[in-house]
Design a protein around this motif. Structure first.
Motif, PDB file in Angstrom:
ATOM      1  N   LEU A 141      64.131 -11.865  70.595  1.00 51.14           N
ATOM      2  CA  LEU A 141      62.947 -12.613  71.474  1.00 51.14           C
ATOM      3  C   LEU A 141      62.309 -12.534  71.265  1.00 51.14           C
ATOM      4  O   LEU A 141      61.097 -12.438  72.196  1.00 51.14           O
ATOM      5  N   ALA A 142      61.711 -10.913  69.770  1.00 53.91           N
ATOM      6  CA  ALA A 142      60.186 -11.377  69.594  1.00 53.91           C
ATOM      7  C   ALA A 142      59.630 -13.046  68.591  1.00 53.91           C
ATOM      8  O   ALA A 142      58.351 -12.741  68.312  1.00 53.91           O
ATOM      9  N   LYS A 143      60.632 -13.929  68.324  1.00 52.76           N
ATOM     10  CA  LYS A 143      59.894 -14.816  67.595  1.00 52.76           C
ATOM     11  C   LYS A 143      58.207 -15.488  68.632  1.00 52.76           C
ATOM     12  O   LYS A 143      58.869 -15.468  70.134  1.00 52.76           O
ATOM     13  N   GLY A 144      57.966 -15.536  68.148  1.00 57.00           N
ATOM     14  CA  GLY A 144      56.235 -16.349  68.805  1.00 57.00           C
ATOM     15  C   GLY A 144      55.585 -14.949  69.160  1.00 57.00           C
ATOM     16  O   GLY A 144      54.486 -15.364  69.759  1.00 57.00           O
ATOM     17  N   ARG A 145      56.264 -13.544  69.017  1.00 55.11           N
ATOM     18  CA  ARG A 145      55.347 -12.708  70.040  1.00 55.11           C
ATOM     19  C   ARG A 145      54.932 -10.672  69.174  1.00 55.11           C
ATOM     20  O   ARG A 145      54.872 -10.935  69.458  1.00 55.11           O
ATOM     21  N   VAL A 146      55.036 -11.488  67.018  1.00 50.10           N
ATOM     22  CA  VAL A 146      54.244 -10.748  66.702  1.00 50.10           C
ATOM     23  C   VAL A 146      54.432 -11.433  65.708  1.00 50.10           C
ATOM     24  O   VAL A 146      54.502 -12.534  65.180  1.00 50.10           O
ATOM     25  N   CYS A 147      53.678 -11.063  64.792  1.00 49.07           N
ATOM     26  CA  CYS A 147      53.689 -11.413  63.259  1.00 49.07           C
ATOM     27  C   CYS A 147      53.511 -10.289  62.143  1.00 49.07           C
ATOM     28  O   CYS A 147      52.854  -9.837  61.080  1.00 49.07           O
ATOM     29  N   PRO A 148      54.843 -10.583  62.001  1.00 53.93           N
ATOM     30  CA  PRO A 148      55.766  -9.390  60.726  1.00 53.93           C
ATOM     31  C   PRO A 148      54.838  -8.682  59.163  1.00 53.93           C
ATOM     32  O   PRO A 148      54.398  -7.867  58.711  1.00 53.93           O
ATOM     33  N   ARG A 149      54.142 -10.088  58.484  1.00 50.48           N
ATOM     34  CA  ARG A 149      54.116 -10.250  57.995  1.00 50.48           C
ATOM     35  C   ARG A 149      52.394  -9.449  57.813  1.00 50.48           C
ATOM     36  O   ARG A 149      51.883  -8.872  56.601  1.00 50.48           O
ATOM     37  N   HIS A 150      51.814  -9.208  58.698  1.00 55.90           N
ATOM     38  CA  HIS A 150      50.323  -8.629  59.176  1.00 55.90           C
ATOM     39  C   HIS A 150      50.587  -7.272  59.452  1.00 55.90           C
ATOM     40  O   HIS A 150      49.055  -6.344  60.289  1.00 55.90           O
ATOM     41  N   LEU A 151      51.166  -6.973  60.185  1.00 56.79           N
ATOM     42  CA  LEU A 151      51.910  -5.261  60.909  1.00 56.79           C
ATOM     43  C   LEU A 151      51.962  -4.265  59.646  1.00 56.79           C
ATOM     44  O   LEU A 151      52.773  -3.927  58.686  1.00 56.79           O
ATOM     45  N   PRO A 152      51.316  -3.315  59.889  1.00 54.06           N
ATOM     46  CA  PRO A 152      50.555  -1.986  58.888  1.00 54.06           C
ATOM     47  C   PRO A 152      52.580  -1.117  59.168  1.00 54.06           C
ATOM     48  O   PRO A 152      52.840  -1.265  59.479  1.00 54.06           O
ATOM     49  N   PHE A 153      52.390  -0.838  57.816  1.00 54.05           N
ATOM     50  CA  PHE A 153      53.833   0.449  57.656  1.00 54.05           C
ATOM     51  C   PHE A 153      52.973   1.802  58.093  1.00 54.05           C
ATOM     52  O   PHE A 153      51.802   1.607  58.456  1.00 54.05           O
ATOM     53  N   GLY A 154      54.066   2.606  58.629  1.00 55.07           N
ATOM     54  CA  GLY A 154      53.448   3.726  59.098  1.00 55.07           C
ATOM     55  C   GLY A 154      53.068   4.576  58.065  1.00 55.07           C
ATOM     56  O   GLY A 154      53.027   4.473  56.943  1.00 55.07           O
TER      57      GLY A 154
END
Length: 294
Positions: free
Chosen positions: A29-42
């Motif tokens: 459901l998240a396909k096309g709505r996120v960019c995982p490799r560019h999301l910062p870590f917590g």
């Protein structure tokens, strides 16, 4: 964004891997709505990986950026996943891996990683305590890539792995900074404490390594007249590359003083004034008592 705090992983092929590069636009459901490799870590703190068949920590392909997201974590502005912002400025966001402990793995690290700092990292008896081939300058223009960290090797319970405390750093058009990093143990064969990644050929071989408060004094590379290791390596496979190693504080201890700027240049190059050639423990480098930049 997730926090990873105080985890212990042992005996897998990959102890901990970040597969963002494999699913660059998300899944399900998240396909096309996120960019995982560019999301910062917590918070990424106090994790331990050991005895893994391939990688311990493996953050391949992660380049955290100033991504604009809604309350559910979906990207509100797709352009915020881009390498640069609307002003043309670097869009990277500093993330820090803190107090990571890795031992008895084949590899630790990644082929490609940017805007992530290893802080107070400890490597013990890994075949490669760091395996890093491509990176970039930090967006904040001040952070070091590896800081307050230790690479060590020795026999523990009659077991040792590899040729000693070995790290491979990245290549590319960038400055790679080692700050307050120490090595302990004995190197064997032609191993180097810190050398430049396998991709260090041609125009990709122009990285500038800056060593600040780096300590090789507890590293054995020579016994009597027998040399069995070296402090630095211009290419992890012995390539003739254009990488430079610089110190401004005496970190290159045998050839620098605290008030002298020193740069080491590959012995395969020539034409530098007022430089001398060092021996095999410095990979037969030219040492120049001034800063050299590409």
């Amino acid at each position: 964004t997730n926090d990873f705090i105080g985890n212990r992983v042992v005996g897998y092929r990959y102890c901990f891997t970040a597969p963002g590069e494999d699913h660059a636009d998300g899944q399900g459901l998240a396909k096309g709505r996120v960019c995982p490799r560019h999301l910062p870590f917590g918070k990424f703190q106090r994790n331990v990986n050991h005895d893994c068949e391939n990688y311990g920590l493996h953050l391949n392909g992660q380049y955290p950026r100033q991504v604009v997201r809604d309350d559910d974590g979906y990207v509100e502005d797709p352009s915020s996943c881009a390498e640069v912002d609307w002003r043309g400025e670097d869009n990277g966001k500093l993330c820090v891996v803190e107090d990571q402990f890795e031992f008895n793995n084949l590899y630790v690290g990644q082929m490609s990683l940017g805007d992530v700092q290893y802080l107070r990292y400890t490597s013990l008896n890994n075949l490669y305590g760091m395996h890093w081939q491509r990176s970039k300058n930090f967006a904040d223009k001040t952070s070091s890539h590896i800081k307050d960290s230790t690479f060590a090797a020795g026999t523990v319970d009659d077991f040792s792995l590899g040729l000693g405390p070995v790290a491979i750093g990245p290549s590319g058009p960038m400055t790679f900074i080692l700050e307050n990093v120490s090595w302990y143990g004995t190197l064997e064969g032609d191993a180097a404490a810190i050398s430049v990644g396998h991709d260090a050929q041609g125009s990709c071989s122009t990285a500038q390594y800056v060593m600040e408060a780096v300590d090789f004094s507890n590293l054995t590379v020579k016994t009597g007249d027998r040399v069995h290791g070296k402090y630095i390596g211009f290419g992890s496979d012995g390539e003739a590359v254009g990488v430079t190693f610089s110190s401004f504080d005496g970190s290159i201890g045998e050839v620098a003083s605290e008030d002298t700027s020193v740069t080491l240049i590959s012995g395969h190059l020539d034409g530098f004034e007022d430089c001398t050639v060092l021996g095999p423990v410095w990979d037969n480098a030219h040492v120049c008592k001034y800063a050299v930049r590409r």
